[in-house]
Design an enzyme around this catalytic site. Structure first.
Site, PDB file in Angstrom:
ATOM      1  N   ASP A  11       3.351  -3.230  -2.900  1.00 47.30           N
ATOM      2  CA  ASP A  11       2.536  -4.433  -2.880  1.00 47.30           C
ATOM      3  C   ASP A  11       3.053  -5.311  -1.743  1.00 47.30           C
ATOM      4  O   ASP A  11       4.194  -5.775  -1.782  1.00 47.30           O
ATOM      5  CB  ASP A  11       2.627  -5.169  -4.218  1.00 47.30           C
ATOM      6  CG  ASP A  11       1.528  -6.218  -4.381  1.00 47.30           C
ATOM      7  OD1 ASP A  11       0.758  -6.419  -3.427  1.00 47.30           O
ATOM      8  OD2 ASP A  11       1.456  -6.820  -5.461  1.00 47.30           O
ATOM      9  N   ASP A 105      -3.755  -4.247   0.485  1.00 50.47           N
ATOM     10  CA  ASP A 105      -2.305  -4.470   0.525  1.00 50.47           C
ATOM     11  C   ASP A 105      -1.543  -3.850  -0.638  1.00 50.47           C
ATOM     12  O   ASP A 105      -0.382  -4.197  -0.870  1.00 50.47           O
ATOM     13  CB  ASP A 105      -2.028  -5.972   0.557  1.00 50.47           C
ATOM     14  CG  ASP A 105      -2.509  -6.687  -0.694  1.00 50.47           C
ATOM     15  OD1 ASP A 105      -3.419  -6.155  -1.369  1.00 50.47           O
ATOM     16  OD2 ASP A 105      -1.992  -7.773  -0.995  1.00 50.47           O
ATOM     17  N   GLU A 106      -2.164  -2.908  -1.335  1.00 48.97           N
ATOM     18  CA  GLU A 106      -1.535  -2.396  -2.555  1.00 48.97           C
ATOM     19  C   GLU A 106      -1.930  -0.943  -2.774  1.00 48.97           C
ATOM     20  O   GLU A 106      -3.083  -0.571  -2.577  1.00 48.97           O
ATOM     21  CB  GLU A 106      -1.984  -3.262  -3.743  1.00 48.97           C
ATOM     22  CG  GLU A 106      -1.331  -2.943  -5.056  1.00 48.97           C
ATOM     23  CD  GLU A 106      -1.846  -3.856  -6.170  1.00 48.97           C
ATOM     24  OE1 GLU A 106      -1.356  -3.694  -7.300  1.00 48.97           O
ATOM     25  OE2 GLU A 106      -2.740  -4.695  -5.921  1.00 48.97           O
TER      26      GLU A 106
END
Length: 487
Positions: A11, A105-106
């Site tokens: 993350d 983003d993860e």
């Protein structure tokens, strides 16, 4: 559940805001808020400096401004975020063929499937290497969680934030989860948490001890059984490499309600074009067009039309959305519009490209007139009428969004700090420069033009051979970093 912590969850830390700070030296170490800047905008991401003031994601932007009046408020630059995300996902793809992106983003990574980790030591080593590689390539930090299941890996990365790594040893799950609040578990939102609280359950241990039968009684069979398994530390969901999108859509919330019917239709057509642009960028087509309308009183209407086959023709989608709008009462005003396409496919039906023209011709035939001999009007206005004009300030804000890139023929690359009263203020700096100077120009200055974002790292380290061997320029730093971890 696995016997080794070979599921990794990454993350990125305050991704949008961190990317803006990396791109803008003058904002490093200062509160930054990214999101919609209009009266109805919401916070997409807040930097850790802004979070100290109580600003968080999904908060109304007006409330954020009250909490942190001196923060930098920026409009998102998704072109930059997608570029950085692609760099990160490429690194993850070098670890395993099983990478499951959850957002820009993860992502989850199955290290065992890639042969890059098979026990605690190797998982921890690759996690540390990944953090170093991300920083070297993007200039940003990410937090890593490692565990024997997806649920626990995600919990571990959350506990590791910011810029840390945490590994949960298999066998310790129950003890780790026990004191945590019920909201820690996936699928427990505010309503479910409140329902459980009224039943006397506030921690994960309370759920485990209540037993499956009691949770099923409170929440239903599917949710209750699933929650009891997770509270006991069990999660056997696999990492899925392909998460096929079910739809493509775009929507806009307007600063003030739209009352002009012609303006509403113009916005719907503009959204349809943006939707098709995304559809084509993904190499897809779709069969069902969906229109979303949120009215002045927050009531939300959704209408859909299914075509004869999948299409990626903007005129087809545009006209279908316009037809759907005709059946919606917009009296009183519209605060949000959205257009989407579902029923996605990897091909188009050739004859649909002629569908829009054919339907226009059909509409012009005499037998399409309404009873009484009058043709049906689109919206009750003449075609010559124009939508309401935006004010000069609105036009300036649309052309010069705060935080976006510009280039001046004399001063070079910079970014917009703000605009108003016929002026635009620009700070001239680059990701690897010192904080730059601020200058103000007329909004129509011919020497000032919008520009593309610059790379956050000008000459990133080459990781094309990673993880088989580490790049020499980073191997020492990565080895040293492996001794440090931020719980």
């Amino acid at each position: 559940m696995r016997a080794a912590p070979t599921i990794l969850h990454l993350d990125m830390d305050a991704f949008y805001a961190s990317a803006e700070q990396a791109a803008k030296p003058s904002l490093r170490g200062k509160p930054v808020v990214v999101g919609g800047l209009g009266p109805r905008g919401v916070v997409a991401t807040a930097s850790y400096e802004a979070r100290r003031f109580g600003v968080h994601s999904a908060m109304p932007m007006a409330q954020a401004r009250r909490l942190a009046p001196n923060a930098a408020y920026l409009v998102p630059r998704f072109t930059l975020y997608r570029t950085v995300s692609d760099q990160v996902m490429e690194l993850l793809g070098r670890l395993s063929p099983l990478v499951e992106p959850l957002s820009l983003d993860e992502a989850f990574v199955d290290l065992e499937a890639g042969g890059t980790a098979d026990d605690t030591a190797s998982a921890m080593e690759i996690g540390e290497q990944l953090r170093g590689a991300i920083e070297a390539v993007t200039g940003l930090s990410g937090s890593v969680g490692l565990a024997g299941s997806k649920m626990l890996a995600k919990i571990a990365s959350e506990e590791a934030k910011p810029n840390g790594i945490l590994l949960i040893e298999p066998g310790t799950e129950r003890a780790l989860l026990a004191p945590m609040p019920v909201r820690t578990l996936p699928g427990v939102g505010p309503a479910t948490a409140d329902h459980l609280r009224r039943a006397g359950m506030t921690t994960v241990n309370d759920l485990a001890e209540a037993g499956e039968a009691e949770l099923v009684r409170l929440l239903g069979k599917a949710h209750g059984s699933s929650l009891h398994r997770m509270a006991s530390g069990y999660d056997d969901r696999p990492v899925v490499a392909e998460r096929d999108a079910k739809s493509v859509s775009v929507e806009d919330t307007f600063d003030t309600d739209l009352h002009d019917r012609v303006r509403v239709r113009t916005e719907v057509e503009r959204l349809a074009d943006r939707c098709v642009h995304r559809l084509r960028a993904a190499g897809r087509s779709g069969r069902t067009v969906v229109l979303k309308v949120r009215r002045y009183d927050f009531s939300t209407l959704t209408r859909s039309e299914t075509l004869r086959g999948p299409t990626d023709d903007p005129s087809v989608v545009r006209e279908a959305a316009a037809r759907l709008l005709e059946a919606v009462d917009t009296t009183g005003g519209v605060r949000l519009l959205g257009v989407g396409v579902t029923g996605l496919a990897d091909f188009t039906q050739e004859d649909l490209f002629a569908q829009a023209a054919g339907e226009r011709m059909a509409a012009e035939l005499p037998d399409t007139a309404e009873p009484g001999g009058h043709a049906a009007a689109d919206d009750g206005r003449s075609e010559s009428e124009e939508p309401a004009h935006e004010s000069p300030e609105q036009l300036a804000a649309r052309r010069w969004p705060a935080g976006h890139d510009v280039r001046h023929e004399t001063y070079g690359h910079g970014w917009v700090q703000g605009s108003g009263v016929g002026r635009v203020t620009v700070r001239f700096e680059e990701p690897e420069s010192a904080p730059g100077r601020v200058r103000t120009f007329r909004i129509d200055d011919p020497e000032l033009q919008p520009a593309d974002p610059l790379p956050l790292v000008r000459n990133p380290v080459d990781y094309s051979s990673w993880p088989a061997s580490l790049p020499k320029s980073r191997s020492g730093a990565l080895s040293a970093g492996a001794a440090e971890s931020s719980p």
